[in-house]
Design a protein around this motif. Structure first.
Motif, PDB file in Angstrom:
ATOM      1  N   ALA A   1       1.178  -0.607  -0.388  1.00 44.78           N
ATOM      2  CA  ALA A   1      -0.190   0.139   0.026  1.00 44.78           C
ATOM      3  C   ALA A   1       1.008   1.317  -0.032  1.00 44.78           C
ATOM      4  N   VAL A   2      -0.031   2.117  -0.282  1.00 47.90           N
ATOM      5  CA  VAL A   2       0.631   3.577   0.031  1.00 47.90           C
ATOM      6  C   VAL A   2      -0.319   4.164   0.215  1.00 47.90           C
ATOM      7  N   LEU A   3      -0.109   5.314   1.392  1.00 48.67           N
ATOM      8  CA  LEU A   3      -0.544   5.390   1.989  1.00 48.67           C
ATOM      9  C   LEU A   3      -0.434   7.859   1.924  1.00 48.67           C
ATOM     10  N   ASP A   4      -1.256   8.041   1.910  1.00 45.48           N
ATOM     11  CA  ASP A   4      -0.506   9.413   1.997  1.00 45.48           C
ATOM     12  C   ASP A   4      -0.503  10.464   3.036  1.00 45.48           C
ATOM     13  N   ALA A   5       0.049  10.837   3.217  1.00 48.98           N
ATOM     14  CA  ALA A   5       0.739  11.958   4.539  1.00 48.98           C
ATOM     15  C   ALA A   5      -0.743  13.062   4.943  1.00 48.98           C
ATOM     16  N   ASP A   6      -0.285  14.161   3.292  1.00 47.80           N
ATOM     17  CA  ASP A   6      -0.890  14.724   3.596  1.00 47.80           C
ATOM     18  C   ASP A   6      -2.704  14.698   3.251  1.00 47.80           C
ATOM     19  N   LEU A   7      -2.790  13.595   2.802  1.00 49.66           N
ATOM     20  CA  LEU A   7      -4.710  13.366   2.738  1.00 49.66           C
ATOM     21  C   LEU A   7      -4.997  12.669   4.279  1.00 49.66           C
ATOM     22  N   LEU A   8      -4.461  12.952   5.226  1.00 52.61           N
ATOM     23  CA  LEU A   8      -5.044  11.590   6.590  1.00 52.61           C
ATOM     24  C   LEU A   8      -5.970  12.644   7.046  1.00 52.61           C
ATOM     25  N   PRO A   9      -7.255  12.332   7.422  1.00 54.65           N
ATOM     26  CA  PRO A   9      -8.626  13.371   7.977  1.00 54.65           C
ATOM     27  C   PRO A   9      -7.395  14.276   9.255  1.00 54.65           C
ATOM     28  N   SER A  10      -7.840  15.166   9.021  1.00 53.67           N
ATOM     29  CA  SER A  10      -7.815  15.335  10.801  1.00 53.67           C
ATOM     30  C   SER A  10      -8.760  16.291  11.261  1.00 53.67           C
ATOM     31  N   SER A  11      -8.738  16.633  12.683  1.00 56.74           N
ATOM     32  CA  SER A  11     -10.056  16.677  13.811  1.00 56.74           C
ATOM     33  C   SER A  11      -9.432  18.157  13.238  1.00 56.74           C
ATOM     34  N   PRO A  12     -10.825  19.993  13.464  1.00 57.30           N
ATOM     35  CA  PRO A  12     -10.720  21.042  13.956  1.00 57.30           C
ATOM     36  C   PRO A  12      -9.300  21.171  15.010  1.00 57.30           C
ATOM     37  N   HIS A  13      -8.016  22.459  14.632  1.00 56.10           N
ATOM     38  CA  HIS A  13      -7.847  22.814  15.472  1.00 56.10           C
ATOM     39  C   HIS A  13      -6.273  21.403  15.700  1.00 56.10           C
ATOM     40  N   TYR A  14      -6.095  20.464  15.542  1.00 57.05           N
ATOM     41  CA  TYR A  14      -5.751  18.659  15.817  1.00 57.05           C
ATOM     42  C   TYR A  14      -3.706  19.436  15.321  1.00 57.05           C
ATOM     43  N   GLY A  15      -3.747  20.672  14.250  1.00 56.40           N
ATOM     44  CA  GLY A  15      -1.990  20.663  14.795  1.00 56.40           C
ATOM     45  C   GLY A  15      -2.315  21.862  15.513  1.00 56.40           C
ATOM     46  N   ASP A  16      -2.980  22.379  16.145  1.00 53.64           N
ATOM     47  CA  ASP A  16      -2.567  23.311  17.282  1.00 53.64           C
ATOM     48  C   ASP A  16      -2.501  22.791  18.118  1.00 53.64           C
ATOM     49  N   LEU A  17      -3.306  21.889  19.059  1.00 52.60           N
ATOM     50  CA  LEU A  17      -3.073  20.920  19.748  1.00 52.60           C
ATOM     51  C   LEU A  17      -1.643  20.200  19.813  1.00 52.60           C
ATOM     52  N   CYS A  18      -1.633  19.397  18.917  1.00 49.05           N
ATOM     53  CA  CYS A  18      -0.538  18.264  18.632  1.00 49.05           C
ATOM     54  C   CYS A  18       0.529  19.612  19.391  1.00 49.05           C
ATOM     55  N   THR A  19       1.024  20.280  18.837  1.00 55.43           N
ATOM     56  CA  THR A  19       1.766  22.392  19.101  1.00 55.43           C
ATOM     57  C   THR A  19       1.761  21.814  20.407  1.00 55.43           C
ATOM     58  N   LEU A  20       0.491  22.363  21.224  1.00 58.81           N
ATOM     59  CA  LEU A  20       0.441  22.395  22.404  1.00 58.81           C
ATOM     60  C   LEU A  20       1.018  21.445  22.783  1.00 58.81           C
ATOM     61  N   LEU A  21       0.941  20.006  22.923  1.00 54.61           N
ATOM     62  CA  LEU A  21       1.052  18.584  23.721  1.00 54.61           C
ATOM     63  C   LEU A  21       2.545  18.659  23.369  1.00 54.61           C
ATOM     64  N   LYS A  22       3.128  19.109  22.719  1.00 56.70           N
ATOM     65  CA  LYS A  22       4.473  18.809  21.398  1.00 56.70           C
ATOM     66  C   LYS A  22       4.271  17.649  21.080  1.00 56.70           C
TER      67      LYS A  22
END
Lengths: 342, 342
Positions: B246-267
């Motif tokens: 398989a090839v999985l496309d990281a750029d297409l993985l669905p994420s929830s609102p503010h997911y990136g922001d929360l990850c950043t705050l959680l390090k």
């Protein structure tokens, strides 16, 4: 690129799939198609509650299966499929557990068809087994509700011995590989020592009464359940479900060799232990008068079902109410197997 | 003489029997007759491992059912019967647990048909649920082995959000009755706070994708499993069972609102968490090219099945091997839910 090195869980499941025929392991659920009616039972076994915390993995596995098979025996079912949820602490020898479980499953014609593995952070191990058994042709399910006034009451084996074994373990009996060591004060004679070892073995590895369950299911008569929480409590349950009363004859309760001697040494009342010690895993069942189980089952008649809904104990010609005493899984049962030092 | 005062266990079972229609509770095993094929799944939920040790009984019950329903969703099965083994410490509010469980069961058409209750001396609570689901007419079972080269790969919902919720709980998020309290550093804006609360709720009470599972089972096409241990590990499992890559496309993985922001705050690395955070309980499935799930399921296409047995991650035009990282139930997972102070 080859597949990544598998994780511990995936490796264990791969190994299990190589050991188990049937091909049900590995998907999100096992899929089955059965023409027969079937029975499902679920039972947990917890270290320090149901068995000593230092019990080896193989005995733990066999006990887990035996206790669950006993429920299927009480329904008259033919054991077929097992589903295991194992919660084990670090250091638990998974493969020793599974080797023993699969061997015991094979003896009883059971296929391990699914399960779940988890790491337990505190205490343990503990496991929950779900067993599926099918109804054999020309049998009916055995039910707790099948007892009728006038039926005789039977026990398929001795009661109290398992509780003696539990008390012996608390009093210092220990396991050394396959052998059972008995403290010298319970081994005054070779026969007594033998009886003590048998009690510990009986407690650790009960024998489900599957053949008797099958015979009873073919007879299509009477009520039945397996004695897990003591004759007294389980007789109450049988009578409630059947809407009947009963009189149990204390003098006729079957007991194992040197049972009274071991109770005396353990400072336990032998009748109390026989009635409420629990974990006997014999069948308590009723039959129409005149019907006796074949001798091979060594069952003992020890009472009678009454029309009226009271439950009595008859002893030396006197009759008194029988209290529903016995093992309560929600009561404070954690002293059953205090940590042993061996 | 009336019956003796019932023990705690018998009283609870009597109460349960008064709450549950179907009449399967109370015997040594539940007896069933089914014409359809059926699927059986077993899963344990352990306090301090799968959810915070101080989670209330109702949420614990709903989570237990949801996680097991997710396995049936991944098979395309119709949920029917549940068997519960509950191991709970002193003070556990049994009835609050059962009320919530029975309510959640009713919503999904599930009947509690049997079980086992035990007192846990250390830690806990923990429970094992066995679920039986039947195959609907004109459907086939969904299998992990159904993925074929050329299929598109889909996720039925966002990934990583549940792991964010787990990290938020470890970082001080707490429950107060029905509401979720978020530490102020994760609540810089109302939208961020809302996203944080949603992540905790998602982690505690996942939503099984039963309707999508049914749709996929009617399509009779593709492979499927539910993402419990992280997309990376579960995609490896899907591919192994199907004998494909398989090839999985990281750029297409669905994420929830503010997911990136929360990850950043959680390090936390947002891609790592999306791939291996686990407990997403979405469906990972494949479909022949040109077939799309109806919009109502909000599924996202994020990869392709390859003939050759390697698994790749494509990100910003570059492709690298995808390691099977994720939750390992036999690894040292007890830090997942450290004791919280709230």
């Amino acid at each position: 690129m080859p597949f990544q090195k598998l994780s511990g869980e995936d490796r264990l499941i791969d190994w299990l799939r190589s050991q188990v025929r049937g091909g049900h392991l590995g998907d999100d659920a096992a899929t089955l198609s059965l023409r027969e009616s079937f029975a499902i039972t679920v039972d947990s076994q917890i270290a320090g509650v149901h068995f000593p915390a230092n019990l080896d993995e193989a005995r733990f596995a066999r006990r887990l299966l035996a206790v669950n098979l006993s429920d299927l025996a009480a329904m008259g079912a033919q054991p077929r499929f097992a589903f295991l949820a194992l919660c084990a602490p670090e250091g638990f020898r998974q493969r020793a557990f599974f080797r023993a479980l699969l061997k015991a499953c094979a003896i009883h014609g059971v296929e391990l068809a699914g399960g779940d593995l988890a790491r337990l952070p505190l205490g343990g191990p503990l496991a929950t087994l779900t067993l599926l058994g099918t109804r054999r042709p020309r049998t009916r399910w055995l039910k707790r509700s099948g007892a009728q006034a006038g039926h005789t009451i039977w026990l398929s084996g001795t009661v109290g011995e398992s509780a003696v074994g539990r008390h012996l373990l608390a009093a210092g009996a220990s396991l050394s590989g396959r052998s059972i060591r008995i403290p010298s004060r319970f081994a005054g004679s070779a026969r007594l020592a033998k009886a003590a070892r048998a009690a510990v073995a009986r407690h650790l590895e009960p024998r489900p009464e599957l053949a008797l369950g099958e015979w009873l299911a073919r007879r299509r008569a009477g009520g039945a359940l397996d004695v897990s929480d003591g004759v007294a409590r389980d007789l109450h349950r049988l009578c409630r479900e059947s809407g009947v009363g009963a009189v149990l004859d204390a003098d006729l309760l079957p007991s194992s060799p040197h049972y009274g001697d071991l109770c005396t040494l353990l400072k336990q009342d032998s009748l109390d232990l026989a009635l409420s010690g629990g974990e006997d895993y014999v069948l308590l069942f009723t039959l129409p008068k005149g019907i006796r189980p074949p001798k091979q089952f060594a069952a003992t008649c020890c009472g009678e079902v009454l029309r009226e809904g009271s439950i009595w104990l008859r002893q030396s010609g006197r009759t008194r109410p029988l209290a529903a005493l016995g093992w309560d899984h929600l009561a404070d049962a954690h002293a059953a197997h205090p940590p042993t030092t061996d």
